[in-house]
Design a protein around this motif. Structure first.
Motif, PDB file in Angstrom:
ATOM      1  N   TYR A   1      25.334 -37.310   3.146  1.00  0.00           N
ATOM      2  CA  TYR A   1      25.186 -37.855   4.496  1.00  0.00           C
ATOM      3  C   TYR A   1      23.736 -38.007   4.919  1.00  0.00           C
ATOM      4  CZ  TYR A   1      30.057 -36.385   5.054  1.00  0.00           C
ATOM      5  OH  TYR A   1      31.400 -36.199   4.901  1.00  0.00           O
TER       6      TYR A   1
ATOM      7  N   GLU B   1      33.751 -42.092  -1.709  1.00  0.00           N
ATOM      8  CA  GLU B   1      32.590 -41.689  -2.494  1.00  0.00           C
ATOM      9  C   GLU B   1      32.193 -42.846  -3.411  1.00  0.00           C
ATOM     10  OE1 GLU B   1      33.327 -38.681  -5.517  1.00  0.00           O
ATOM     11  OE2 GLU B   1      31.602 -37.566  -4.779  1.00  0.00           O
TER      12      GLU B   1
ATOM     13  N   ASP C   1      28.125 -31.192  -0.521  1.00  0.00           N
ATOM     14  CA  ASP C   1      28.635 -32.542  -0.251  1.00  0.00           C
ATOM     15  C   ASP C   1      27.844 -33.193   0.884  1.00  0.00           C
ATOM     16  OD1 ASP C   1      30.859 -34.357  -1.086  1.00  0.00           O
ATOM     17  OD2 ASP C   1      31.328 -34.297   1.045  1.00  0.00           O
TER      18      ASP C   1
ATOM     19  N   LEU D   1      34.932 -38.362   0.412  1.00  0.00           N
ATOM     20  CA  LEU D   1      34.057 -37.187   0.436  1.00  0.00           C
ATOM     21  C   LEU D   1      34.843 -35.946   0.880  1.00  0.00           C
ATOM     22  CD1 LEU D   1      30.792 -38.697   1.996  1.00  0.00           C
ATOM     23  CD2 LEU D   1      31.480 -38.573  -0.399  1.00  0.00           C
ATOM     24  N   PHE D   2      34.233 -34.790   0.690  1.00  0.00           N
ATOM     25  CA  PHE D   2      34.926 -33.533   0.971  1.00  0.00           C
ATOM     26  C   PHE D   2      35.395 -33.414   2.426  1.00  0.00           C
ATOM     27  CE2 PHE D   2      33.321 -32.467  -3.091  1.00  0.00           C
ATOM     28  CZ  PHE D   2      33.922 -31.304  -3.537  1.00  0.00           C
TER      29      PHE D   2
ATOM     30  N   SER E   1      35.287 -36.076   4.985  1.00  0.00           N
ATOM     31  CA  SER E   1      35.013 -37.365   5.592  1.00  0.00           C
ATOM     32  C   SER E   1      36.053 -38.364   5.165  1.00  0.00           C
ATOM     33  CB  SER E   1      33.635 -37.836   5.118  1.00  0.00           C
ATOM     34  OG  SER E   1      33.470 -39.214   5.290  1.00  0.00           O
TER      35      SER E   1
END
Lengths: 198, 198
Positions: B21, A35, B17, A28-29, A31
């Motif tokens: 979450y 994905e 993004d 993820l961007f 994290s």
């Protein structure tokens, strides 16, 4: 009432839940979490809505969205292939064609044919819609790697030349987005998160 | 080249993004894992493609897809509200409006206005597109609970009457899908995974 048609559609809707379990290499961007294909497909679809104006040619946005939303469904059977994997073919393998027939084949025949045709058009990459959709598919992980301190480029030691080679396809869908992507790639070399030599 | 317009669009793409979450109460079709808003939005969009023919009135599928793909973006700031929560308002709260302005406001002004308008149309639920999109939003967790041995109905002891009350809105978008949904709800009572009394 006869729900036979609808039951087939529900069976498809049920089956594609598995797309949520397919892990991509990319994270993820912001994290360390990988994905999954459902998140990826969603993000590409929103990107297409927002960026469609940059396509080289006017595109049918509905068709682009259909392509992006279903393009990874075949991975339920065929699995995800990393863009920089050198041992596996990336395009329209026999395993993917069989997967498309099985999974879209859960739908009523006419609808199955429509979605298989859209998936094949995406894979062939020859129409403006397919070229723009494929540009989204290449741009998202590039944005993620830039955001993620190099991401898979660093993790798998991917060189600048291979990134440019693989990402250059963005220009077929949008020269503007490719010009922008190149500035990100060049900045990444300057920042040291992408190496000129692999 | 001036990328200012594009930089704003990329900032939005980066921000959303966070939708990945946001955990929903509902779990995946065949799993104990909670679904997140990105996966949920993707699934609703594919459902809309496959089920659009069952809408009460012909719908502009592109608009429906835009609604479904962005409808939960406001939850980045405002959080997810469980459908059966009795303590929190569900529709278009002040927090959600502020979130829409901040998040869509990252985009160039014209595009921000377009997406805020689409989100508001979805929330108002008065057009055929909004009604059909909202039907998708109610149908997916119902299918998940049926597939998941009662899912959140059992977990939070939701009664048959409340399910029928909350899910009845499906009929505004598609009478066919509501007729079908009722058979699933009734079957769930027979199977003991949904109780007549809460």
């Amino acid at each position: 009432m006869n729900f036979e048609h609808l039951q087939q559609q529900i069976a498809f809707i049920h089956e594609i839940d598995k797309v949520k379990y397919i892990q991509r290499k990319t994270r993820l961007f912001n994290s360390d979490r990988n994905e999954n294909d459902a998140e990826h497909s969603w993000h590409l679809a929103v990107m297409a809505i927002v960026l469609a104006q940059h396509a080289n040619q006017p595109v049918n946005t509905l068709k682009v969205l259909k392509m992006l939303l279903i393009h990874d469904v075949v991975e339920i059977d065929a699995g995800d292939v990393f863009l920089y994997d050198t041992t596996v073919s990336h395009t329209n393998t026999e395993a993917e064609r069989k997967a498309a027939e099985r999974i879209f084949g859960l739908l009523p025949p006419e609808q199955a044919q429509e979605l298989i045709a859209i998936w094949e058009e995406f894979e062939a990459g020859e129409t403006p819609e397919a070229q723009f959709a494929r540009a989204m598919d290449r741009l998202e992980p590039l944005l993620q790697n830039v955001s993620n301190n190099g991401g898979t480029w660093r993790e798998y030691q991917i060189s600048y030349d291979r990134v440019v080679q693989k990402k250059g396809i963005i220009s077929e869908g949008s020269q503007t987005l490719w010009d922008f992507a190149k500035t990100l790639i060049d900045d990444s070399v300057e920042k040291g998160i992408l190496k000129k030599e692999g």
